[in-house]
Design a protein around this motif. Sequence first.
Motif, PDB file in Angstrom:
ATOM      1  N   PRO A   6      -3.920  12.234  22.264  1.00  0.00           N
ATOM      2  CA  PRO A   6      -5.329  12.357  21.867  1.00  0.00           C
ATOM      3  C   PRO A   6      -5.540  11.901  20.424  1.00  0.00           C
ATOM      4  N   LEU A   7      -6.598  11.161  20.202  1.00  0.00           N
ATOM      5  CA  LEU A   7      -7.012  10.664  18.892  1.00  0.00           C
ATOM      6  C   LEU A   7      -5.987   9.720  18.246  1.00  0.00           C
ATOM      7  N   TYR A   8      -5.117   9.108  19.048  1.00  0.00           N
ATOM      8  CA  TYR A   8      -4.138   8.179  18.472  1.00  0.00           C
ATOM      9  C   TYR A   8      -4.829   7.022  17.746  1.00  0.00           C
ATOM     10  N   GLY A   9      -5.873   6.467  18.340  1.00  0.00           N
ATOM     11  CA  GLY A   9      -6.582   5.349  17.708  1.00  0.00           C
ATOM     12  C   GLY A   9      -7.154   5.718  16.355  1.00  0.00           C
ATOM     13  N   GLU A  10      -7.711   6.914  16.241  1.00  0.00           N
ATOM     14  CA  GLU A  10      -8.285   7.361  14.975  1.00  0.00           C
ATOM     15  C   GLU A  10      -7.197   7.594  13.927  1.00  0.00           C
TER      16      GLU A  10
END
Length: 189
Positions: free
Chosen positions: A64-68
Motif C-alpha cells: 500500500p502507498l508504494y507509489g507515494e
Amino acid sequence: MSFRTLLTGVLSLGFGLLFPAYGSFTAIESSGTEDDTQWLVYWLLYSLLQGFEKFAWPLLQWIPLYGEVRVAVLIWLVLPQTKGATWMYEAIVGPLFSTILNEAVKIPAIDRMVHQTESTSGRGQGQGRTGGTDFGSRIQSTLQSVGSTLQQSASKIQSDPTNQRRAEARLHKDLQKIENISSYHSKSG
C-alpha cells in the motif's frame, strides 16, 4: 486509472527524470565539479532503484502507498537542499560497493583475469595484487595519460572559435576530475 496513480506517475516522471535531466545538463555546462558528483550519484541510485523495481515489481505492486513512498524518496534523493543522493551513497551504497569489490578480488577467477590483463598489457604475470606493480600508480599513470590526451584535443578545438569556450570549460572540468581521482588514489595507495 485512478487519479492517485496518475499523480504519482507524473510526479515520478518530473522528479525522477525531467528535473534530474535538467540538473545534469546545467552541471555539464557549469565549470564546477561538485554538482557533477551530485548528479552522477543520483543517476547511479536511480538506476539501482529501477533495476530493483524491475525484478521486485510483482511484490512491490501489492504494498500500500508504494507509489507515494517512491515519489517521496525520489524527491529526497533529487533535491540539492536535502542532498539525499549524496548521503545515501556515502552512508550505504559506497561502502557496500567497496566491500563487494574488495571481496570480488579474492575470487580466484577474478584474480586470474587481473593477472591475464596485466600480462597482455606488458606487465607480466608475476606482478599482480601481491607483486611489485602498485595498482594505484597504474591508475594514476593512466589518468595522467588521459589528461595529456585531453590537452591535445583542447589545442585542436581552440582553432574553432565558436566552440572554444564550451570546450575549455569541459576540459577544465575533466582535468579537475582527473586530479581529484589521481589524488584520491595516491592517498589510498
